[in-house]
Design a protein around this motif. Structure first.
Motif, short mmCIF file in Angstrom:
data_model
loop_
_atom_site.label_atom_id
_atom_site.label_comp_id
_atom_site.label_asym_id
_atom_site.label_seq_id
_atom_site.Cartn_x
_atom_site.Cartn_y
_atom_site.Cartn_z
N SER A 7 -60.60 -21.18 -71.88
CA SER A 7 -59.26 -21.38 -71.37
C SER A 7 -58.80 -22.80 -71.69
N ARG A 8 -57.87 -22.90 -72.65
CA ARG A 8 -57.31 -24.20 -73.04
C ARG A 8 -55.82 -23.99 -73.21
N THR A 9 -55.07 -24.17 -72.13
CA THR A 9 -53.66 -23.78 -72.11
C THR A 9 -52.71 -24.97 -72.23
N ASP A 10 -53.19 -26.07 -72.80
CA ASP A 10 -52.28 -27.20 -72.95
C ASP A 10 -51.85 -27.31 -74.41
N ASN A 11 -51.86 -28.48 -74.99
CA ASN A 11 -51.18 -28.72 -76.25
C ASN A 11 -52.05 -28.58 -77.49
N LEU A 12 -51.40 -28.53 -78.63
CA LEU A 12 -52.03 -28.24 -79.91
C LEU A 12 -53.20 -29.17 -80.25
N GLY A 13 -53.01 -30.45 -80.08
CA GLY A 13 -54.08 -31.41 -80.40
C GLY A 13 -55.33 -31.16 -79.57
N ASP A 14 -55.13 -30.85 -78.30
CA ASP A 14 -56.25 -30.56 -77.41
C ASP A 14 -56.95 -29.26 -77.80
N MET A 29 -75.41 -18.55 -79.16
CA MET A 29 -75.44 -17.20 -78.60
C MET A 29 -74.94 -16.21 -79.66
N PRO A 30 -75.75 -15.96 -80.68
CA PRO A 30 -75.30 -15.05 -81.75
C PRO A 30 -74.85 -13.71 -81.16
N GLY A 31 -73.77 -13.21 -81.68
CA GLY A 31 -73.26 -11.93 -81.21
C GLY A 31 -72.31 -12.03 -80.03
N CYS A 32 -72.10 -13.23 -79.50
CA CYS A 32 -71.16 -13.35 -78.39
C CYS A 32 -69.74 -13.11 -78.89
N TYR A 33 -68.86 -12.74 -77.98
CA TYR A 33 -67.47 -12.43 -78.29
C TYR A 33 -66.62 -13.49 -77.61
N ILE A 34 -65.85 -14.23 -78.39
CA ILE A 34 -65.07 -15.36 -77.86
C ILE A 34 -63.59 -14.97 -77.74
N ILE A 35 -63.08 -15.11 -76.53
CA ILE A 35 -61.66 -14.88 -76.23
C ILE A 35 -61.04 -16.24 -75.94
N PHE A 36 -59.95 -16.57 -76.61
CA PHE A 36 -59.29 -17.86 -76.38
C PHE A 36 -58.01 -17.61 -75.59
N LEU A 37 -57.89 -18.25 -74.45
CA LEU A 37 -56.69 -18.17 -73.61
C LEU A 37 -55.87 -19.42 -73.87
N GLY A 38 -54.69 -19.26 -74.46
CA GLY A 38 -53.89 -20.43 -74.81
C GLY A 38 -52.40 -20.11 -74.88
N LYS A 39 -51.63 -21.13 -75.20
CA LYS A 39 -50.18 -20.98 -75.35
C LYS A 39 -49.85 -20.27 -76.66
N ALA A 40 -48.74 -19.53 -76.65
CA ALA A 40 -48.34 -18.73 -77.81
C ALA A 40 -48.22 -19.56 -79.08
N ASP A 53 -62.64 -14.43 -81.59
CA ASP A 53 -62.53 -12.99 -81.79
C ASP A 53 -61.22 -12.41 -81.26
N GLN A 54 -60.63 -13.07 -80.26
CA GLN A 54 -59.41 -12.53 -79.64
C GLN A 54 -58.61 -13.68 -79.05
N PHE A 55 -57.30 -13.56 -79.10
CA PHE A 55 -56.41 -14.54 -78.48
C PHE A 55 -55.63 -13.86 -77.37
N VAL A 56 -55.53 -14.53 -76.23
CA VAL A 56 -54.72 -14.03 -75.11
C VAL A 56 -53.67 -15.10 -74.82
N ASP A 57 -52.43 -14.70 -74.82
CA ASP A 57 -51.29 -15.59 -74.59
C ASP A 57 -51.12 -15.81 -73.08
N VAL A 58 -51.32 -17.03 -72.64
CA VAL A 58 -51.21 -17.35 -71.22
C VAL A 58 -49.78 -17.16 -70.72
N GLU A 59 -48.80 -17.34 -71.60
CA GLU A 59 -47.41 -17.18 -71.19
C GLU A 59 -47.10 -15.71 -70.90
#
Length: 110
Positions: A7-14, A29-40, A53-59
């Protein structure tokens, strides 16, 4: 297979500074599935990272009016771990309510 939300919902540089974390997680952790929660607006950059592996739009998540629907969406991610790299109280509560077993954040923010 572990499912991990970063979960990193702030700005692009961060977000740029956070992406290597996904690579380290995949290495450790080979085989783990990474979901990134961020701004559109960070989506194209995040999706260009081969470790995500997946992006979720916090907005989109925040625009869901009914709390039970937000919780259902979070439960549907089937995450084992959430890393609150940029802690947001609402997301922390959502992760707890969704019963994500391991919730990791900093000791200096809620």
């Amino acid at each position: 297979m572990k499912r991990i939300i970063i979960s990193r919902t702030d700005n692009l540089g961060d977000v740029i500074l956070t992406l290597p974390m996904a690579g380290i997680l995949k290495q450790e952790m080979p085989g783990c599935y990474i979901i990134f929660l961020g701004k559109a607006y960070t989506r194209p950059l995040v999706e260009a990272c081969k470790f995500i592996d997946q992006f979720v739009d916090v907005e989109n998540l925040s625009s869901i009016q009914h709390p039970a629907s937000r919780i259902s969406l979070f439960i549907g991610l089937k995450a084992d771990i959430i890393l609150h790299v940029f802690p947001v109280k609402e997301i922390q509560k959502l992760a707890k309510t969704a019963k994500i077993p391991l919730r990791i954040g900093t000791s200096h923010r809620w």
